[in-house]
Motif scaffolding. Structure first.
Motif: not given
Length: 193
Positions: A97-102
């Motif tokens: 999975f991926a998590i947006p951080r910006g």
């Protein structure tokens, strides 16, 4: 005696259109990507105009992604060494999975499709995510092939549980799940998680 104060100057017409502004050749998105036993943080690059993270991950002709100025570490072992990189290439199939951080790119209002939140649980190797999957209003979760979709799918208001000998739990407003890596999908009884 009268003095003329206005002078009319003839301006030649502009025959050429101004140059079109250049579209960006690539878009960078700050992201945290979790794989089976590692976490990568950095700036994910994709060709073209700015898009949402889920759209970048679902580009069909890309089997790998490139990141700049990233780090690699073990998400469940804070004492493990963190390695820094100038360039990272990630295999699409290795991503859980991926998590947006910006800053999250907002879609064009004309591209938005109305969907309904469905309470959902998805199990990935070493992780469980409970949140809301968004489906078309008339979609029945019993009939929609969610696990066999093989796309990256956004879940919102997620509680992530990691269990590798010791459970860790945290919340994320948005989690982009690689459904090709999903082992289980379920809609819990009731309307909330």
């Amino acid at each position: 005696m009268q003095t003329e104060t206005e002078h009319f100057v003839e301006v030649p017409p502009i025959l050429e259109a101004p140059p079109e502004p250049e579209t960006p050749r690539s878009t960078g998105v700050l992201v945290e990507i979790v794989m089976d036993s590692f976490r990568v943080r950095g700036e994910l690059f994709a060709p073209g105009v700015p898009r949402r993270l889920v759209d970048i991950l679902n580009v069909n002709d890309m089997t790998y992604y490139t990141m700049n100025s990233g780090t690699l570490d073990d998400p469940l072992n804070p004492e493990a060494e963190t390695k820094a990189f100038d360039v990272i290439q990630l295999d699409r199939s290795g991503i859980l999975f991926a998590i947006p951080r910006g800053e999250v790119h907002k879609p064009d209002p004309f591209e938005v499709v109305r969907k309904k939140p469905v309470p959902s649980i998805v199990v990935l190797p070493g992780y469980e995510a409970a949140g809301y999957l968004h489906l078309m209003p008339e979609a029945d979760p019993k009939l929609v092939p969610i696990v066999s979709d093989h796309h990256f799918v956004p879940f919102t208001n997620v509680i992530v549980t990691a269990d590798k000998g010791r459970a860790q739990v945290w919340r994320e407003p948005l989690l982009i799940v690689n459904m090709a890596r999903a082992l289980f999908y379920g809609k819990p009884t009731g309307e909330s998680i």
